[in-house]
Design a protein around this motif. Structure first.
Motif, PDB file in Angstrom:
ATOM      1  N   GLU A  61       0.852  -1.202   0.000  1.00  0.00           N
ATOM      2  CA  GLU A  61       0.000   0.000   0.000  1.00  0.00           C
ATOM      3  C   GLU A  61       0.883   1.244   0.000  1.00  0.00           C
ATOM      4  O   GLU A  61       1.644   1.474   0.951  1.00  0.00           O
ATOM      5  CB  GLU A  61      -0.901   0.011   1.241  1.00  0.00           C
ATOM      6  N   LEU A  63       1.160   5.478  -0.458  1.00  0.00           N
ATOM      7  CA  LEU A  63       0.488   6.773  -0.472  1.00  0.00           C
ATOM      8  C   LEU A  63       1.237   7.693  -1.427  1.00  0.00           C
ATOM      9  O   LEU A  63       2.449   7.896  -1.283  1.00  0.00           O
ATOM     10  CB  LEU A  63       0.492   7.372   0.945  1.00  0.00           C
ATOM     11  N   THR A  85      -2.874   4.880  -3.051  1.00  0.00           N
ATOM     12  CA  THR A  85      -3.845   5.917  -2.692  1.00  0.00           C
ATOM     13  C   THR A  85      -3.304   7.236  -3.224  1.00  0.00           C
ATOM     14  O   THR A  85      -2.227   7.683  -2.801  1.00  0.00           O
ATOM     15  CB  THR A  85      -4.054   5.977  -1.167  1.00  0.00           C
ATOM     16  N   HIS A 111      -6.664   4.330  -5.772  1.00  0.00           N
ATOM     17  CA  HIS A 111      -7.809   4.952  -5.105  1.00  0.00           C
ATOM     18  C   HIS A 111      -7.550   6.447  -5.013  1.00  0.00           C
ATOM     19  O   HIS A 111      -6.578   6.868  -4.374  1.00  0.00           O
ATOM     20  CB  HIS A 111      -8.008   4.345  -3.714  1.00  0.00           C
ATOM     21  N   LEU A 122      -5.524   9.549   7.001  1.00  0.00           N
ATOM     22  CA  LEU A 122      -5.774   8.415   6.093  1.00  0.00           C
ATOM     23  C   LEU A 122      -5.625   7.079   6.805  1.00  0.00           C
ATOM     24  O   LEU A 122      -5.783   6.029   6.192  1.00  0.00           O
ATOM     25  CB  LEU A 122      -4.811   8.507   4.902  1.00  0.00           C
TER      26      LEU A 122
END
Ligand SMILES: C[S@@+](CC[C@H](N)C(=O)[O-])C[C@H]1O[C@@H](n2cnc3c(N)ncnc32)[C@H](O)[C@@H]1O
Length: 274
Positions: A61, A63, A85, A111, A122
């Motif tokens: 994941e 950012l 993200t 996303h 977040l």
């Protein structure tokens, strides 16, 4: 921020796609978009560097702070399998970015979030990596910025930042040009920059000076833009071309002056989450 040419008429990318034969309903690939959706320097080559520095792999994941139209996020997701993200402050960029991601069939992997890194939570310790390409320069409150980044990252997560720094003292005119044309209200020198990152809880900080490469890149970008000016005036409109010209010219002149510098910074989130 809308005084800055790059962020005016962001829908111009649809005209670029149309000129490449891709109408408003055509499905898209990431490589259809990369000539137009990378708002930093050196395009996808720089995102490859980010992927390497973050150890981006399937399912990680990541950012992306200041995602723009989502170009780096889509490319990173497609090439590494990371789940990205894409956090973007400006609503028009965020909305259009999300549409482009959908047209690429990547909505499960990228996303889009319309928000502000300074205030949005977040999720503590949620991300295993962070990239930020030419966004930090827009943000004066570095303590808040880097502490919000640290908050969102898991211990051991890597960060990759491309940004400006003050290489030598700026003139008053340069400071005014940076603030007005580039929406850059503050620039630390390198030592201050690194200590701000360290104070927020990052270790293993490594900096590569990109100034010479970027000075060449922005000069070539301006030259290429001016060579295509007549065609682009037909494709966009005269006001968009004039404001982009001003933006590209200001940036080229600032780098050429030698006081503006560029860095690529990597670091690791230390400690436990707070
Ligand atoms: C030069 S653009 C780069 C976009 C993208 N990273 C790329 O390389 O294509 C910087 C972006 O950072 C966004 N930004 C600035 N301040 C922000 C903030 N506080 N939170 C989230 N995004 C921000 C701007 O709106 C802008 O779209």
């Amino acid at each position: 921020m809308k005084s800055m040419g790059l962020y005016n008429n962001v829908e111009r990318i649809l005209a670029d796609l149309a000129a490449a034969g891709l109408g408003p309903d055509s499905p898209l690939t990431v490589s259809d978009l990369t000539p137009f959706d990378q708002y930093h320097y050196e395009g996808t080559v720089a995102v490859d560097e980010a992927a390497f520095a973050l150890g981006a792999t399937s399912g990680l994941e990541v950012l992306d702070v200041g995602a723009g139209l989502g170009g780096p996020a889509r490319y990173l997701a497609e090439t590494s399998g990371a789940i990205v993200t894409a956090l973007e402050l400006q609503a028009d960029l965020d909305k259009l970015g999300a549409k482009l991601t959908e047209r690429c069939g990547l909505a499960e992997h990228v996303h889009h979030v319309n928000g502000d890194i300074l205030t949005d939570d977040l999720g503590a310790g949620r991300f295993g990596g962070m990239m930020s390409m030419l966004c930090v320069l827009h943000i004066a409150d570095r303590d808040q910025l880097f502490s919000r980044c640290a908050h969102a990252l898991a211990p051991g997560a890597r960060i990759f930042i491309e940004d400006y720094y003050e290489r030598a003292p700026m003139t008053e005119q340069e400071k005014a040009d940076l603030a007005h044309d580039v929406s850059c209200p503050y620039l630390p020198d390198l030592e201050t920059y690194v200590s701000q990152v360290a104070n927020a809880g990052f270790i293993d900080i490594d900096v590569t000076d990109m100034t010479h490469d970027w000075t060449d890149f922005v000069a070539e970008r301006l030259g290429a833009f001016r060579s295509a000016r007549t065609e682009l005036t037909d494709r966009y409109n005269p006001a968009t071309v004039a404001s982009l010209d001003r933006f590209y010219a200001t940036v080229a002149s600032l780098f050429d002056g030698g006081n503006l510098g560029g860095i690529r910074l990597t670091a690791t989130r230390a400690g436990s989450n707070s």
